[in-house]
Each structure stands twice: as C-alpha cells, then as structure tokens.
Design a protein around this motif. Sequence first.
Motif, PDB file in Angstrom:
ATOM      1  N   HIS A 100     -35.554  39.285   6.231  1.00  0.00           N
ATOM      2  CA  HIS A 100     -36.858  39.382   5.549  1.00  0.00           C
ATOM      3  C   HIS A 100     -36.601  39.149   4.064  1.00  0.00           C
ATOM      4  N   ALA A 101     -37.539  38.455   3.399  1.00  0.00           N
ATOM      5  CA  ALA A 101     -37.496  38.377   1.924  1.00  0.00           C
ATOM      6  C   ALA A 101     -38.819  38.946   1.427  1.00  0.00           C
ATOM      7  N   ARG A 102     -38.729  39.866   0.476  1.00  0.00           N
ATOM      8  CA  ARG A 102     -39.937  40.522  -0.049  1.00  0.00           C
ATOM      9  C   ARG A 102     -40.237  40.057  -1.465  1.00  0.00           C
ATOM     10  N   VAL A 103     -41.533  39.850  -1.762  1.00  0.00           N
ATOM     11  CA  VAL A 103     -41.950  39.562  -3.130  1.00  0.00           C
ATOM     12  C   VAL A 103     -43.134  40.469  -3.465  1.00  0.00           C
ATOM     13  N   PRO A 104     -43.341  40.784  -4.739  1.00  0.00           N
ATOM     14  CA  PRO A 104     -44.512  41.597  -5.101  1.00  0.00           C
ATOM     15  C   PRO A 104     -45.776  40.740  -5.011  1.00  0.00           C
ATOM     16  N   VAL A 105     -46.875  41.369  -4.637  1.00  0.00           N
ATOM     17  CA  VAL A 105     -48.187  40.726  -4.790  1.00  0.00           C
ATOM     18  C   VAL A 105     -48.681  41.170  -6.159  1.00  0.00           C
ATOM     19  N   GLU A 106     -48.957  40.170  -7.031  1.00  0.00           N
ATOM     20  CA  GLU A 106     -49.361  40.507  -8.402  1.00  0.00           C
ATOM     21  C   GLU A 106     -50.881  40.610  -8.485  1.00  0.00           C
ATOM     22  N   PRO A 107     -51.388  41.445  -9.396  1.00  0.00           N
ATOM     23  CA  PRO A 107     -52.849  41.501  -9.580  1.00  0.00           C
ATOM     24  C   PRO A 107     -53.395  40.105  -9.898  1.00  0.00           C
ATOM     25  N   GLY A 108     -54.496  39.752  -9.250  1.00  0.00           N
ATOM     26  CA  GLY A 108     -55.105  38.443  -9.530  1.00  0.00           C
ATOM     27  C   GLY A 108     -54.417  37.302  -8.811  1.00  0.00           C
ATOM     28  N   ASP A 109     -53.464  37.640  -7.948  1.00  0.00           N
ATOM     29  CA  ASP A 109     -52.783  36.595  -7.165  1.00  0.00           C
ATOM     30  C   ASP A 109     -53.782  35.795  -6.344  1.00  0.00           C
ATOM     31  N   THR A 110     -53.570  34.484  -6.311  1.00  0.00           N
ATOM     32  CA  THR A 110     -54.273  33.661  -5.317  1.00  0.00           C
ATOM     33  C   THR A 110     -53.288  33.370  -4.190  1.00  0.00           C
ATOM     34  N   ALA A 111     -53.804  32.882  -3.065  1.00  0.00           N
ATOM     35  CA  ALA A 111     -52.919  32.564  -1.936  1.00  0.00           C
ATOM     36  C   ALA A 111     -51.895  31.509  -2.362  1.00  0.00           C
ATOM     37  N   GLU A 112     -52.313  30.570  -3.214  1.00  0.00           N
ATOM     38  CA  GLU A 112     -51.412  29.486  -3.644  1.00  0.00           C
ATOM     39  C   GLU A 112     -50.279  30.044  -4.503  1.00  0.00           C
ATOM     40  N   LEU A 113     -50.648  30.954  -5.408  1.00  0.00           N
ATOM     41  CA  LEU A 113     -49.643  31.548  -6.295  1.00  0.00           C
ATOM     42  C   LEU A 113     -48.636  32.342  -5.478  1.00  0.00           C
ATOM     43  N   LEU A 114     -49.168  33.138  -4.560  1.00  0.00           N
ATOM     44  CA  LEU A 114     -48.295  33.980  -3.723  1.00  0.00           C
ATOM     45  C   LEU A 114     -47.424  33.088  -2.833  1.00  0.00           C
ATOM     46  N   ALA A 115     -48.024  32.021  -2.311  1.00  0.00           N
ATOM     47  CA  ALA A 115     -47.264  31.111  -1.436  1.00  0.00           C
ATOM     48  C   ALA A 115     -46.073  30.513  -2.179  1.00  0.00           C
ATOM     49  N   SER A 116     -46.281  30.162  -3.437  1.00  0.00           N
ATOM     50  CA  SER A 116     -45.162  29.529  -4.168  1.00  0.00           C
ATOM     51  C   SER A 116     -44.065  30.555  -4.452  1.00  0.00           C
ATOM     52  N   ARG A 117     -44.474  31.811  -4.691  1.00  0.00           N
ATOM     53  CA  ARG A 117     -43.484  32.874  -4.922  1.00  0.00           C
ATOM     54  C   ARG A 117     -42.694  33.123  -3.623  1.00  0.00           C
ATOM     55  N   VAL A 118     -43.373  33.072  -2.496  1.00  0.00           N
ATOM     56  CA  VAL A 118     -42.697  33.305  -1.207  1.00  0.00           C
ATOM     57  C   VAL A 118     -41.800  32.123  -0.854  1.00  0.00           C
ATOM     58  N   LEU A 119     -42.299  30.913  -1.121  1.00  0.00           N
ATOM     59  CA  LEU A 119     -41.506  29.720  -0.769  1.00  0.00           C
ATOM     60  C   LEU A 119     -40.137  29.736  -1.436  1.00  0.00           C
ATOM     61  N   GLU A 120     -40.120  30.209  -2.699  1.00  0.00           N
ATOM     62  CA  GLU A 120     -38.830  30.264  -3.412  1.00  0.00           C
ATOM     63  C   GLU A 120     -37.830  31.100  -2.601  1.00  0.00           C
ATOM     64  N   GLN A 121     -38.333  32.197  -2.038  1.00  0.00           N
ATOM     65  CA  GLN A 121     -37.457  33.079  -1.256  1.00  0.00           C
ATOM     66  C   GLN A 121     -37.094  32.445   0.077  1.00  0.00           C
ATOM     67  N   GLU A 122     -38.075  31.708   0.678  1.00  0.00           N
ATOM     68  CA  GLU A 122     -37.795  31.013   1.945  1.00  0.00           C
ATOM     69  C   GLU A 122     -36.590  30.093   1.783  1.00  0.00           C
ATOM     70  N   HIS A 123     -36.582  29.382   0.661  1.00  0.00           N
ATOM     71  CA  HIS A 123     -35.534  28.393   0.417  1.00  0.00           C
ATOM     72  C   HIS A 123     -34.180  29.054   0.217  1.00  0.00           C
ATOM     73  N   ARG A 124     -34.171  30.340  -0.021  1.00  0.00           N
ATOM     74  CA  ARG A 124     -32.907  31.080  -0.172  1.00  0.00           C
ATOM     75  C   ARG A 124     -32.464  31.641   1.177  1.00  0.00           C
ATOM     76  N   ILE A 125     -33.397  32.290   1.895  1.00  0.00           N
ATOM     77  CA  ILE A 125     -32.967  33.020   3.106  1.00  0.00           C
ATOM     78  C   ILE A 125     -32.761  32.116   4.316  1.00  0.00           C
ATOM     79  N   TYR A 126     -33.492  30.986   4.358  1.00  0.00           N
ATOM     80  CA  TYR A 126     -33.363  30.173   5.582  1.00  0.00           C
ATOM     81  C   TYR A 126     -31.982  29.520   5.702  1.00  0.00           C
ATOM     82  N   PRO A 127     -31.503  28.827   4.650  1.00  0.00           N
ATOM     83  CA  PRO A 127     -30.141  28.275   4.758  1.00  0.00           C
ATOM     84  C   PRO A 127     -29.084  29.349   4.955  1.00  0.00           C
ATOM     85  N   LEU A 128     -29.347  30.545   4.414  1.00  0.00           N
ATOM     86  CA  LEU A 128     -28.389  31.648   4.569  1.00  0.00           C
ATOM     87  C   LEU A 128     -28.291  32.054   6.040  1.00  0.00           C
TER      88      LEU A 128
END
Length: 203
Positions: A151-179
Amino acid sequence: CKIVILISGSGSNLQAFIDAAAKGELPASIAAVISNRPLAKGLDRAREAGIATAALDHTTFESRDAFDAALLELIDGYQPDLVILAGFMRILGADFVRHFRGRMLNIHPSLLPKYPGLNTHQRAIDAGDAEAGATVHFVTEELDGGPPVIHARVPVEPGDTAELLASRVLEQEHRIYPLAAQWFAQGRLVLNGNRAEFDGKAL
Ligand code: GRF
C-alpha cells in the motif's frame, strides 16, 4: 524473470517499469507490452524503449470469453514469469485469472479494500478521508480484491480535486509497482493460498 505488461491508456506505470529496468533496479526483462486499445499512448512508450508491442482490440471480439482466450494465447506466446496489469481497464474472467494465478499483479488507485472499482479519488474526497493511496495486489477472481502486496498512502489535502489527488497517488504508484515486481523477480514475493507472502512472512 520475463514480464509481459498489459495497458489500456497512457502507460505511466509502464514508463516506471521501463525507467526502473534502465536503472538496473528491475532484475527482469519486459518481453512485450500488450494493449486492448490499439491507439493507447503507452504503446508509443514501449516502441520508444524498443519493447515488442501487440494490440488486441476487444471491440473486435464476439464475446468477453473470446477476447480473454485470445489474450491468454497471446501472452502465453511470450512465456512470461509475471504478468503486470498497468492501467489495464478490462475485467478479466475467472479462467484467465486462474491460468495466471500467483504470477499476475495489478495496481489499484485506492487503499484496498476501500473503494474497489472506479472514481476512487473522488470517492475518497467525498467521504472526507484524510488519506488516499494505491495498492499493488495479486489478481484473483475477485475484482480489485486480490491479496494486497504493497500500500502507498498520501494525504488528502483541503481543496483537493480528484485530478490533484490522482497525480499525488500516481507518483507513489510509480514507486511501489516496480518495487513489487522486483520482489517477485527476486523470488521473495509469492501468493500462498489467498495470502501474499514476502520472505516467507504473510503480508
Ligand atoms: C492509474 O491510476 C492506475 O492506478 C490505474 O490506471 C491508472 C492509469 O495508469 N490502474 P497508467 O498511467 O496508464 O499506468
């Protein structure tokens, strides 16, 4: 360890695998990239990396089973040790999943078991969750339900949009999947019954 990667879209997770392999962080080779959409941008990324590509347009098949059977044959032709679903947006049938049981991983953009299915980021925002994230899991017959690996966790920030949150999550996806794929290639990650095990310990 030979990997086949299945995509449907932009292939940013695919790119993370390509980059990890180039940096020598992935003790595996990507034998082919297969897309159910012939125009998927991820196919361009594979071609630029000199990786074999194939497209199997699901809209040209009479039935879901016929598509699954053709896809199974195509993948088996590469004799992969590991099948990676990376932004692959088709639901795969039980026969297909069983055939690759224990050697097929998926990444889902939520902290499973929360929010299987679609629109995961908007759902987390609407629920007022403080955290969101992504999960790498073994693929089993249960959609988005297989045993979690990382699992990779990121904070949900106040005023987050789905797009903003998606980009924050994607960064983590790119780390944990190859691992996770690295662990599998090293023989440290196995599916034992309905549990994932790392170095012999249940995850
Ligand atoms: C990502 O959110 C991933 O979690 C999901 O598909 C989305 C797009 O992935 N499975 P990619 O950029 O095509 O790798």
